[in-house]
Design a protein around this motif. Structure first.
Motif, PDB file in Angstrom:
ATOM      1  N   LEU A 193      -0.583  11.937   4.961  1.00  0.00           N
ATOM      2  CA  LEU A 193       0.675  12.494   5.478  1.00  0.00           C
ATOM      3  C   LEU A 193       1.866  11.929   4.713  1.00  0.00           C
ATOM      4  O   LEU A 193       2.816  12.654   4.374  1.00  0.00           O
ATOM      5  CB  LEU A 193       0.806  12.185   6.967  1.00  0.00           C
ATOM      6  CG  LEU A 193      -0.234  12.837   7.887  1.00  0.00           C
ATOM      7  CD1 LEU A 193      -0.027  12.388   9.328  1.00  0.00           C
ATOM      8  CD2 LEU A 193      -0.175  14.350   7.792  1.00  0.00           C
ATOM      9  N   PHE A 194       1.824  10.634   4.437  1.00  0.00           N
ATOM     10  CA  PHE A 194       2.901   9.995   3.686  1.00  0.00           C
ATOM     11  C   PHE A 194       3.006  10.554   2.273  1.00  0.00           C
ATOM     12  O   PHE A 194       4.105  10.857   1.785  1.00  0.00           O
ATOM     13  CB  PHE A 194       2.645   8.490   3.651  1.00  0.00           C
ATOM     14  CG  PHE A 194       3.437   7.754   2.610  1.00  0.00           C
ATOM     15  CD1 PHE A 194       4.821   7.726   2.653  1.00  0.00           C
ATOM     16  CD2 PHE A 194       2.803   7.076   1.586  1.00  0.00           C
ATOM     17  CE1 PHE A 194       5.550   7.044   1.691  1.00  0.00           C
ATOM     18  CE2 PHE A 194       3.517   6.391   0.629  1.00  0.00           C
ATOM     19  CZ  PHE A 194       4.898   6.376   0.681  1.00  0.00           C
ATOM     20  N   LEU A 195       1.877  10.724   1.598  1.00  0.00           N
ATOM     21  CA  LEU A 195       1.894  11.259   0.237  1.00  0.00           C
ATOM     22  C   LEU A 195       2.356  12.717   0.214  1.00  0.00           C
ATOM     23  O   LEU A 195       2.974  13.152  -0.757  1.00  0.00           O
ATOM     24  CB  LEU A 195       0.510  11.129  -0.392  1.00  0.00           C
ATOM     25  CG  LEU A 195       0.082   9.694  -0.744  1.00  0.00           C
ATOM     26  CD1 LEU A 195      -1.363   9.664  -1.201  1.00  0.00           C
ATOM     27  CD2 LEU A 195       0.985   9.114  -1.817  1.00  0.00           C
TER      28      LEU A 195
ATOM     29  N   ILE B 296       0.845  -1.201   0.000  1.00  0.00           N
ATOM     30  CA  ILE B 296       0.000   0.000   0.000  1.00  0.00           C
ATOM     31  C   ILE B 296       0.878   1.248   0.000  1.00  0.00           C
ATOM     32  O   ILE B 296       0.612   2.217  -0.715  1.00  0.00           O
ATOM     33  CB  ILE B 296      -0.951  -0.011   1.210  1.00  0.00           C
ATOM     34  CG1 ILE B 296      -1.948  -1.168   1.078  1.00  0.00           C
ATOM     35  CG2 ILE B 296      -1.706   1.318   1.325  1.00  0.00           C
ATOM     36  CD1 ILE B 296      -2.875  -1.314   2.272  1.00  0.00           C
ATOM     37  N   GLY B 297       1.946   1.231   0.802  1.00  0.00           N
ATOM     38  CA  GLY B 297       2.860   2.369   0.814  1.00  0.00           C
ATOM     39  C   GLY B 297       3.890   2.314  -0.290  1.00  0.00           C
ATOM     40  O   GLY B 297       4.203   3.338  -0.903  1.00  0.00           O
ATOM     41  N   THR B 298       4.410   1.118  -0.588  1.00  0.00           N
ATOM     42  CA  THR B 298       5.529   0.997  -1.530  1.00  0.00           C
ATOM     43  C   THR B 298       5.132   1.383  -2.949  1.00  0.00           C
ATOM     44  O   THR B 298       5.772   2.243  -3.580  1.00  0.00           O
ATOM     45  CB  THR B 298       6.074  -0.444  -1.522  1.00  0.00           C
ATOM     46  OG1 THR B 298       6.406  -0.810  -0.181  1.00  0.00           O
ATOM     47  CG2 THR B 298       7.304  -0.551  -2.389  1.00  0.00           C
ATOM     48  N   ILE B 299       4.088   0.759  -3.476  1.00  0.00           N
ATOM     49  CA  ILE B 299       3.669   1.055  -4.849  1.00  0.00           C
ATOM     50  C   ILE B 299       3.123   2.468  -4.953  1.00  0.00           C
ATOM     51  O   ILE B 299       3.346   3.166  -5.951  1.00  0.00           O
ATOM     52  CB  ILE B 299       2.632   0.021  -5.321  1.00  0.00           C
ATOM     53  CG1 ILE B 299       3.266  -1.370  -5.343  1.00  0.00           C
ATOM     54  CG2 ILE B 299       2.093   0.372  -6.699  1.00  0.00           C
ATOM     55  CD1 ILE B 299       2.310  -2.477  -5.749  1.00  0.00           C
ATOM     56  N   THR B 300       2.427   2.919  -3.908  1.00  0.00           N
ATOM     57  CA  THR B 300       1.897   4.282  -3.917  1.00  0.00           C
ATOM     58  C   THR B 300       3.015   5.303  -4.008  1.00  0.00           C
ATOM     59  O   THR B 300       2.934   6.272  -4.773  1.00  0.00           O
ATOM     60  CB  THR B 300       1.061   4.526  -2.650  1.00  0.00           C
ATOM     61  OG1 THR B 300      -0.010   3.590  -2.604  1.00  0.00           O
ATOM     62  CG2 THR B 300       0.490   5.928  -2.650  1.00  0.00           C
TER      63      THR B 300
ATOM     64  N   LEU C 197      -3.661   8.001  -3.804  1.00  0.00           N
ATOM     65  CA  LEU C 197      -4.732   7.494  -2.939  1.00  0.00           C
ATOM     66  C   LEU C 197      -5.600   6.466  -3.664  1.00  0.00           C
ATOM     67  O   LEU C 197      -6.031   5.472  -3.067  1.00  0.00           O
ATOM     68  CB  LEU C 197      -5.596   8.661  -2.447  1.00  0.00           C
ATOM     69  CG  LEU C 197      -4.986   9.558  -1.377  1.00  0.00           C
ATOM     70  CD1 LEU C 197      -5.882  10.752  -1.090  1.00  0.00           C
ATOM     71  CD2 LEU C 197      -4.735   8.774  -0.085  1.00  0.00           C
ATOM     72  N   SER C 198      -5.855   6.693  -4.960  1.00  0.00           N
ATOM     73  CA  SER C 198      -6.660   5.722  -5.714  1.00  0.00           C
ATOM     74  C   SER C 198      -5.910   4.401  -5.860  1.00  0.00           C
ATOM     75  O   SER C 198      -6.510   3.319  -5.775  1.00  0.00           O
ATOM     76  CB  SER C 198      -7.023   6.297  -7.083  1.00  0.00           C
ATOM     77  OG  SER C 198      -5.869   6.467  -7.887  1.00  0.00           O
ATOM     78  N   GLN C 199      -4.593   4.463  -6.067  1.00  0.00           N
ATOM     79  CA  GLN C 199      -3.820   3.220  -6.169  1.00  0.00           C
ATOM     80  C   GLN C 199      -3.745   2.502  -4.829  1.00  0.00           C
ATOM     81  O   GLN C 199      -3.817   1.265  -4.780  1.00  0.00           O
ATOM     82  CB  GLN C 199      -2.419   3.527  -6.689  1.00  0.00           C
ATOM     83  CG  GLN C 199      -2.384   3.932  -8.150  1.00  0.00           C
ATOM     84  CD  GLN C 199      -0.988   4.016  -8.694  1.00  0.00           C
ATOM     85  OE1 GLN C 199      -0.046   4.276  -7.954  1.00  0.00           O
ATOM     86  NE2 GLN C 199      -0.836   3.805  -9.985  1.00  0.00           N
ATOM     87  N   ALA C 200      -3.595   3.267  -3.744  1.00  0.00           N
ATOM     88  CA  ALA C 200      -3.600   2.651  -2.413  1.00  0.00           C
ATOM     89  C   ALA C 200      -4.938   1.960  -2.152  1.00  0.00           C
ATOM     90  O   ALA C 200      -4.982   0.858  -1.584  1.00  0.00           O
ATOM     91  CB  ALA C 200      -3.329   3.712  -1.347  1.00  0.00           C
ATOM     92  N   THR C 201      -6.026   2.589  -2.593  1.00  0.00           N
ATOM     93  CA  THR C 201      -7.348   1.980  -2.431  1.00  0.00           C
ATOM     94  C   THR C 201      -7.464   0.700  -3.264  1.00  0.00           C
ATOM     95  O   THR C 201      -8.056  -0.293  -2.811  1.00  0.00           O
ATOM     96  CB  THR C 201      -8.437   2.980  -2.849  1.00  0.00           C
ATOM     97  OG1 THR C 201      -8.313   4.167  -2.058  1.00  0.00           O
ATOM     98  CG2 THR C 201      -9.828   2.381  -2.648  1.00  0.00           C
ATOM     99  N   THR C 202      -6.895   0.705  -4.468  1.00  0.00           N
ATOM    100  CA  THR C 202      -6.922  -0.492  -5.310  1.00  0.00           C
ATOM    101  C   THR C 202      -6.203  -1.654  -4.628  1.00  0.00           C
ATOM    102  O   THR C 202      -6.718  -2.785  -4.580  1.00  0.00           O
ATOM    103  CB  THR C 202      -6.262  -0.204  -6.663  1.00  0.00           C
ATOM    104  OG1 THR C 202      -6.967   0.850  -7.324  1.00  0.00           O
ATOM    105  CG2 THR C 202      -6.261  -1.443  -7.555  1.00  0.00           C
ATOM    106  N   ILE C 203      -5.007  -1.393  -4.077  1.00  0.00           N
ATOM    107  CA  ILE C 203      -4.255  -2.441  -3.388  1.00  0.00           C
ATOM    108  C   ILE C 203      -5.011  -2.911  -2.143  1.00  0.00           C
ATOM    109  O   ILE C 203      -5.061  -4.115  -1.834  1.00  0.00           O
ATOM    110  CB  ILE C 203      -2.853  -1.928  -3.012  1.00  0.00           C
ATOM    111  CG1 ILE C 203      -2.078  -1.532  -4.269  1.00  0.00           C
ATOM    112  CG2 ILE C 203      -2.076  -2.978  -2.235  1.00  0.00           C
ATOM    113  CD1 ILE C 203      -0.807  -0.773  -3.990  1.00  0.00           C
TER     114      ILE C 203
END
Length: 373
Positions: free
Chosen positions: A267-269, A185-189, A236-242
Motif C-alpha cells: 500500500l505504501f509503495l 524499511i520505509g525510508t530507504i524504500t 519490495l526487494s530493498q525492503a526485504t534486504t533491510i
C-alpha cells in the motif's frame, strides 16, 4: 485483456533490464540500503524536545501532588491524562498517546515521612528508545531534586528519598537501532522507489526512445503500469534486504506478521509510485526528475517522525504530515515489527495510504495521458 497483460509484462521486463543491465546500476540498487542500514543502526541518535506523559497516582497525597507539579512545571513534560486504573496504561502506550507513564506508589508520602525510600515507577514506550531513555533520565533528575528539597524542608535522614524503577515496553534495553532499523524499511524504500519511478519516463525522453514507445501498440495506461510495477518490485526487494539485515545482523526480534508487514509495504509503495509518476509526468529530463525527487524527499523525511516526534512539531505541520505516506509506513513497520500489531490496529494507517494512492495514481494517470496527447 490477455494481449494487454502480455504487453505490460514485456514492458516490465524492458524496465527491469534497463535497471539491471549496467553493473554500476546493480551496485547502486543493492549496496546503499545495506550501508545506510548499518550507518543508521550504529550512529543515529535523537534529542529530547517534548514528552507527553500520564500519571497514575495511587497515593493522592500532598507529596505526590507536589512531585507531579514539578514534572508539569519542568517545561519538558506535558501531562496528557491522569489515570485511575493500572489497566489504562496499556491503551495510552499502545496508541502512542504518551511516551511514559509515571506510577506513584500508594505509600509514597508515608515512606518519605518515615525516612524510607519512596517508590516511583516509570513505564516508558521503548519504540522510540533514545527519547524514552532521555525522558527517564529527566524524571530521575526531577525526582532526585524533589527528594532533596523534601529532606531539607522536613528534616529527614539522608537515606530517605525517591527510589525510581523503570520499565520499557517493546524495547527493554532502549536500543536506538530497534527504533531506527524498522524505520529504514520505509525510508530507504521510498527514496529509491520515488527516484526510479520519477526517472523512468524522463530517461526515455532523454534517450529519445519515448517517441518510439508511443508508436507501439501500448496504451497510455499500460505504459504507466509497466513503469510503476518494476519500481515497486525493486522497492519490495530493498525492503526485504533491510529486513534481513535487521533480523540476521542486528538480531532485532520480529513480533508481528510477515503478511501484514508486506501488505502495508505494498500500500505504501502504491502511494509512493503515484507520487513518482506525477514527477515523471512533469519532468522533461533525468536532471529535472532528480531535482523534483530531492525537493519532495527532504520534507517527506523531516515530516515522517523519523528524525523528530510528530507531536513536537507545530500544529500546522502536524496536519501536513497527514498527506505524507512515509509517516504511515514508519508507523506500520514499528507497530508490526516491535508490537506485533494486527490489521485492526493498523487500519487507520492503511486506509490513509489507500486514500493517498487513490488520489495520486489517477491524477498521475490523467496527467500522463495529457502529456502524451
Amino acid at each position: 485483456m490477455k494481449e494487454s497483460f502480455f504487453r505490460i509484462i514485456a514492458l516490465i521486463r524492458k524496465e527491469l533490464l534497463a535497471m539491471f543491465k549496467d553493473p554500476k546500476s546493480r551496485i547502486v540498487l543493492v549496496l546503499p540500503p545495506i550501508l545506510q542500514c548499518l550507518i543508521f543502526g550504529y550512529a543515529a541518535s535523537y534529542d529530547l524536545n517534548n514528552v507527553p506523559y500520564a500519571v497514575l497516582d495511587h497515593d493522592h497525597s500532598a507529596a505526590s501532588i507536589e512531585l507531579v507539579s514539578k514534572l508539569d512545571g519542568s517545561g519538558i513534560f506535558s501531562r496528557v491524562a491522569t489515570l485511575q486504573r493500572t489497566s489504562d496504561i496499556d491503551n495510552f502506550i499502545n496508541d502512542a498517546r504518551v511516551l511514559l507513564v509515571v506510577v506513584i506508589d500508594q505509600d509514597f508520602e508515608r515512606r518519605l515521612m518515615a525516612g524510607m525510600p519512596a517508590k516511583l515507577q516509570i513505564i516508558a514506550d521503548g519504540r522510540n528508545s533514545n527519547t524514552a531513555g532521555t525522558a527517564q533520565s529527566y524524571v530521575n533528575m526531577i525526582a532526585t531534586d524533589f527528594a532533596e528539597q523534601w529532606r531539607q524542608e522536613n528534616g529527614q535522614a539522608a537515606n530517605s528519598g525517591v527510589k525510581v524503577t523503570t520499565r520499557a515496553w517493546y524495547n527493554p534495553s532502549l536500543e536506538t537501532r530497534w527504533y531506527m532499523i524498522p524505520s529504514l524499511i520505509g525510508t530507504i524504500t521510498m527514496m529509491m522507489t520515488l527516484m526510479l519511478t520519477a526517472m523512468s519516463v524522463a530517461r526515455e525522453r532523454e534517450a529519445g526512445t519515448f517517441d518510439q514507445l508511443l508508436v507501439t501498440p501500448f496504451r497510455p495506461s499500460e505504459i504507466m503500469v509497466g513503469k510503476a510495477l518494476p519500481s515497486m518490485l525493486v522497492g519490495l526487494s530493498q525492503a526485504t534486504t533491510i529486513f534481513l539485515v535487521a533480523q540476521l545482523w542486528f538480531q532485532i526480534p520480529f513480533e508481528g506478521s510477515y503478511f501484514i508487514l508486506y501488505l502495508g509495504l505494498v500500500l505504501f509503495l502504491s502511494a509512493a509510485v503515484g507520487i513518482g509518476l506525477f514527477i515523471s509526468s512533469l519532468a522533461g529530463n533525468m536532471q529535472q526528475a532528480m531535482i523534483y525527487s530531492f525537493v519532495l524527499l527532504m520534507p517527506f523525511m523531516l515530516l515522517s517522525g523519523l528524525t523528530a516526534p510528530i507531536g513536537n512539531m507545530p500544529e500546522v505541520l502536524q496536519y501536513l504530515t497527514m498527506i505524507n505516506p512515509l509517516r504511515y509506513a514508519i508507523s506500520i513497520t514499528h507497530q508490526v515489527y516491535l508490537e506485533g500489531a494486527g490489521l485492526r490496529q493498523l487500519l487507520p494507517e492503511m486506509l490513509a495510504l489507500v486514500a493517498i494512492a487513490a488520489v495520486t495514481l489517477p491524477f498521475s494517470a490523467w496527467l500522463f495521458r495529457n502529456r502524451l496527447t
